[in-house]
Design an enzyme around this catalytic site. Structure first.
Site, PDB file in Angstrom:
ATOM      1  N   GLY A  66       3.981   6.385 -22.637  1.00 21.63           N
ATOM      2  CA  GLY A  66       5.679   7.239 -21.959  1.00 21.63           C
ATOM      3  C   GLY A  66       5.664   6.022 -20.640  1.00 21.63           C
TER       4      GLY A  66
ATOM      5  N   ASP B  21       3.303   3.534 -25.428  1.00 22.89           N
ATOM      6  CA  ASP B  21       4.598   4.014 -25.608  1.00 22.89           C
ATOM      7  C   ASP B  21       5.113   3.524 -27.119  1.00 22.89           C
ATOM      8  OD1 ASP B  21       7.764   4.313 -25.221  1.00 22.89           O
ATOM      9  OD2 ASP B  21       7.211   4.113 -23.183  1.00 22.89           O
TER      10      ASP B  21
ATOM     11  N   ASP C  24       3.313   6.770 -30.948  1.00 25.22           N
ATOM     12  CA  ASP C  24       4.195   7.894 -30.906  1.00 25.22           C
ATOM     13  C   ASP C  24       3.756   9.115 -29.878  1.00 25.22           C
ATOM     14  OD1 ASP C  24       5.968  10.475 -30.731  1.00 25.22           O
ATOM     15  OD2 ASP C  24       6.551  10.187 -32.676  1.00 25.22           O
ATOM     16  N   MET C  25       4.271   9.489 -29.039  1.00 21.77           N
ATOM     17  CA  MET C  25       3.222  10.530 -28.068  1.00 21.77           C
ATOM     18  C   MET C  25       2.852  11.704 -28.712  1.00 21.77           C
ATOM     19  SD  MET C  25       5.879  11.005 -25.251  1.00 21.77           S
ATOM     20  CE  MET C  25       7.146  11.531 -24.849  1.00 21.77           C
TER      21      MET C  25
ATOM     22  N   LYS D 198       4.170  10.634 -16.004  1.00 21.07           N
ATOM     23  CA  LYS D 198       5.183  10.286 -15.096  1.00 21.07           C
ATOM     24  C   LYS D 198       7.031  10.687 -16.108  1.00 21.07           C
ATOM     25  CE  LYS D 198       7.963   7.467 -12.180  1.00 21.07           C
ATOM     26  NZ  LYS D 198       8.793   6.587 -12.485  1.00 21.07           N
TER      27      LYS D 198
ATOM     28  N   HIS E 136       9.396  16.497 -17.922  1.00 15.36           N
ATOM     29  CA  HIS E 136      10.207  16.678 -17.653  1.00 15.36           C
ATOM     30  C   HIS E 136      11.384  17.142 -18.732  1.00 15.36           C
ATOM     31  CE1 HIS E 136      12.458  13.989 -14.684  1.00 15.36           C
ATOM     32  NE2 HIS E 136      12.486  14.047 -16.180  1.00 15.36           N
TER      33      HIS E 136
END
Length: 352
Positions: A196, A219, A239-240, A253, A257
């Site tokens: 990302g 990413d 795609d993570m 990073k 969240h």
């Protein structure tokens, strides 16, 4: 007497928080007008008359500008040097906070201010109470736009650019702190994949600070397609939620969240598959918030709690206390972690 004093204190408290949103808009206005840059370019405290003439505004707005500066001086963004020769020409200089608002410097939070205070970000907040009363949709942002934020981002290039510039602006500050104060976290690593990683700014900072680490940005394909070419960082599209490229360390990073606990566990399990054993240097490095309402720093705690609600309405994600982080680490198969506080953020090392 005591009762009326308490009443006035309560009124002041309510008004202070009502006005908080307006203060943010006045700060955004100062960045848009280029006030910090004008003062910086002068090289010394800038007299008010010269400031007025250097900004893209008619001279008739000078009295209004002085009132804007009065507020932003009170809130710590500028320092006023009173007129010493009775000419009525006070001068202004920057503070450490407004140094971070310079567009031409690095690190800079100017784009972060403009991005996070854009109406496209703030407008869903008007629907929060409606969202709380509703069974659907998942977030207030989705209620406002009719689609999840990432679909909306792909469909709106202007917002996509605004958001990416804001994240890069934030990264310019955080990356400097991490590579300076957290060197031990990168010791012994030979390779790292920034999942990302957007435009690759953080990966480039790591690669330049630690040349022995081979850095990769991973990413979505449309994101890495616009990443500037770099001799020290390679880019991979993917795609993570499906796979993570192998490396000694996976770097995340401000990714976790934005996600639910279930999504975090899914990604962390993929991270665990991508890294070697702990004794061979494998780890996940997370830069994110670790909530701690017991902290004595009121501003840090308030910023964290506000961001928790921003994530709630924007993506359905959350900020987490350390025990919540530990829970998802254990569920994903990790056995240990270490937290290094960095202001409102923390660096978390997670070990298999």
């Amino acid at each position: 007497m005591e009762q009326t004093k308490e009443l006035l204190q309560a009124q002041t408290h309510v008004c202070h928080h009502i006005n908080g949103n307006a203060i943010s808009m006045f700060l955004k206005c100062a960045v848009e007008l280029g006030i910090p840059d004008a003062i910086h370019a002068h090289g010394q405290p800038l007299p008010f008359s010269l400031l007025v003439s250097s900004l893209p505004m008619p001279p008739t707005k000078a009295p209004s500008l002085r009132r804007l500066l009065r507020l932003l001086t009170h809130t710590g963004f500028f320092t006023i040097h009173p007129d010493l020769d009775s000419s009525g020409d006070d001068a202004y200089s920057l503070t450490p906070s407004s140094q971070l608002l310079l567009r031409s410097s690095s690190p800079s939070l100017a784009s972060f201010v403009l991005g996070m205070l854009d109406s496209s970000i703030l407008s869903p907040l008007q629907l929060l109470s409606a969202w709380y009363r509703s069974e659907q949709p998942a977030t207030a942002a989705e209620m406002a736009r009719g689609m999840p934020i990432w679909d909306w981002t792909r469909a709106n290039p202007h917002f996509n650019l605004l958001f990416n510039d804001a994240m890069a602006s934030d990264t310019s500050v955080v990356s400097k702190v991490v590579v300076t104060d957290c060197k031990a976290a990168f010791r012994g690593l030979r390779s790292l994949v920034d999942v990302g990683g957007g435009n690759g700014m953080f990966a480039r900072a790591i690669a330049e600070a630690f040349p022995h680490i081979k850095c990769t940005v991973y990413d979505l394909p449309h994101v890495v397609a616009t990443m500037p070419e770099s001799p020290v960082v390679q880019a991979i599209g993917g795609d993570m939620f499906e796979r993570i490229p192998p490396a000694d360390a996976v770097f995340l990073k401000l990714v976790m969240h934005m996600l639910t606990d279930e999504q975090c566990v899914k990604i962390l399990r993929l991270c665990k598959e991508a890294i070697p054993k702990r004794e061979d240097g494998g780890k996940v490095i997370i830069v994110d918030m670790v909530l701690n309402s017991e902290k004595e720093d009121y501003m840090v705690t308030e910023s964290q709690l506000v961001m928790d609600l921003v994530m709630l309405q924007a993506t359905g994600g959350k900020e987490r206390e350390e025990h919540e982080w530990k829970k998802i680490f254990v569920e994903a198969g990790f056995v240990d972690h270490r937290v290094t506080p960095l202001g409102t953020r923390s660096l978390i090392e997670v070990f298999p």
